[in-house]
Design an enzyme around this catalytic site. Structure first.
Site, PDB file in Angstrom:
ATOM      1  N   GLY A  12      24.831  -1.229  -3.191  1.00 21.46           N
ATOM      2  CA  GLY A  12      25.300   0.032  -3.757  1.00 21.46           C
ATOM      3  C   GLY A  12      25.920   0.866  -2.646  1.00 21.46           C
ATOM      4  CG  MET A  13      29.129  -0.511  -0.770  1.00 19.79           C
ATOM      5  SD  MET A  13      28.317  -0.667   0.832  1.00 19.79           S
ATOM      6  CE  MET A  13      29.610  -0.100   1.932  1.00 19.79           C
ATOM      7  CB  VAL A  17      25.800   6.469   7.893  1.00 23.53           C
ATOM      8  CG1 VAL A  17      24.457   7.175   7.758  1.00 23.53           C
ATOM      9  CG2 VAL A  17      25.815   5.594   9.141  1.00 23.53           C
ATOM     10  CG  ASP A  18      21.252   5.978   5.362  1.00 26.20           C
ATOM     11  OD1 ASP A  18      21.148   5.827   6.587  1.00 26.20           O
ATOM     12  OD2 ASP A  18      20.954   7.032   4.781  1.00 26.20           O
ATOM     13  CB  SER A  19      25.168   2.274   1.310  1.00 17.41           C
ATOM     14  OG  SER A  19      26.204   3.213   1.453  1.00 17.41           O
ATOM     15  CG  MET A  38      26.952   2.416  -9.111  1.00 20.39           C
ATOM     16  SD  MET A  38      25.131   2.549  -9.095  1.00 20.39           S
ATOM     17  CE  MET A  38      24.806   2.424  -7.341  1.00 20.39           C
ATOM     18  CB  CYS A 103      19.332   9.272 -10.352  1.00 14.37           C
ATOM     19  SG  CYS A 103      20.824   8.422  -9.924  1.00 14.37           S
ATOM     20  CB  CYS A 200      21.111  12.349  -8.159  1.00 13.95           C
ATOM     21  SG  CYS A 200      20.809  10.595  -8.239  1.00 13.95           S
TER      22      CYS A 200
END
Length: 371
Positions: A12-13, A17-19, A38, A103, A200
């Protein structure tokens, strides 16, 4: 060849930075990796549109750099039906919901998981959450992230062991500075991007203005616990227990300059109750009742047990005793009183590193019963 080389992972991009680093780490582990962006909200104005477009462009730039495909999907209808309407209903009822938890439950680990498996042929999904997974006796456990400052298990307590078994959390094994360092070494566009806050997928915006678009303001009095009128509020939904800022009232002659805190909301009379001092007895609770329970191992609780609980994100662990009332509700008693326990928020239970699950706070047990 790695055993992972035949396994396909969809990350899930988010454009963060984390993804981005999660995708790189999975490539390093030998997986076939692709991204999925998404779109979960139909923007209402130019500022929102720009922010979403930037996130998509950043996600695409990272995928290009890492040599992987980026898919896109629109879950705006699912988000509206399964997250946002419930979020508004809770606010209307005077509670303070946590949309990120909803979410994760309805979108990231349901709609996304199903889409990745069925439409993209994924063996696993991955996200940039700071949590860890541990497989024991054929069941997947949810563990706190290695970085105590960033641990996000609080937001993922609704996941079942089956969902966790289909999910990978590469950055959960790292500390945040290390994640940024990897992104900088790879020269990723997201390396210095600020962490997102806000609701979210709705992003960062003035919360009061945003809520006001969907729920009409209902002004009412602000009263002290002693019955003194000290101001006027624009709507109970804008306030949460323990809140200090944004009340628009200063000190009083009797009370001195101690700041005011929200200690209760009276829905019947549309009154906001305040008291001075963040440890005022009216703000303290000795326990709570949690409902809509989710246990990660999906085994119902049948006997009292000891654990620690968090009643909000990034809170210190609170030692407590949990006693089942029925399949859907538990009684939680704290060892020591706790401030600002808020109905609508989540109570999440832990034993050591393991996140056991949690539920929605239905009611709190005040330290002092109102006279």
């Amino acid at each position: 060849m790695s055993d992972n080389s035949q396994k396909k992972v969809i990350v899930g991009m988010s454009g963060g930075v984390d993804s981005s680093v999660s995708a790189y780490l999975l490539q390093q582990q030998g997986y076939q990796v692709a991204g999925l962006f998404m779109k979960n909200w139909e923007e209402d104005d130019d500022e929102e549109y720009c922010s979403a477009a930037t996130d998509l462009a950043d996600a695409q730039a990272v995928c290009d750099k890492l040599g992987m495909e980026l898919h896109t999907v629109n879950f705006a209808a699912e988000y509206w039906d399964n997250v946002f309407e419930l979020f508004l209903a809770e606010y209307k009822a005077g509670r303070t919901p946590n949309p990120d938890i909803l979410c994760n439950k309805e979108i990231k680990f349901k709609a996304f998981l199903e889409f990745a498996a069925e439409d993209l042929g994924a063996d696993y999904i991955a996200t940039g959450h700071y949590v860890r997974r541990q497989d024991v006796d054929g069941k997947s456990r949810l563990l706190r992230g290695l970085d105590g400052n960033k641990d996000q298990s609080y937001f993922l307590y609704t996941l079942s062991h089956e969902q966790i078994a289909q999910s990978l959390f590469p950055v959960g094994e790292l500390e945040k500075p290390e994640v940024r360092r990897i992104a900088e070494q790879l020269d990723l566009v997201t390396a210095k991007k600020k962490d997102s806050t806000g609701i979210c997928f709705i992003g960062e915006r003035k919360f009061r203005d945003f809520l006001g678009r969907y729920l009409p303001a209902q002004p009412g009095p602000i009263m002290t616990v002693d019955g003194q009128l000290v101001g006027k509020h624009q709507g109970l939904m804008y306030h949460t227990l323990g809140q200090r800022k944004g009340l628009g009232i200063g000190g009083t002659k009797e009370g001195g300059d101690d700041p005011w805190y929200v200690v209760d909301k009276d829905l019947d009379s549309n009154t906001l109750l305040v008291a001075q001092g963040h440890e005022h007895p009216r703000l303290m609770s000795v326990g709570l009742v949690a409902q809509q329970l989710h246990w990660v191992d999906r085994q119902p609780v049948t006997a009292p047990f000891r654990c620690v609980v968090k009643t909000r994100y990034r809170q210190q662990d609170i030692p407590c005793t949990v006693t089942p009332l029925d399949d859907e509700r538990v009684d939680v008693r704290f060892d020591d009183p706790v401030a600002a326990v808020t109905p609508g928020q989540s109570a999440v239970f832990y034993q050591g590193e393991i996140c056991l699950g949690g539920g929605i706070i239905e009611q709190r047990y005040p330290l002092t019963n109102p006279a």
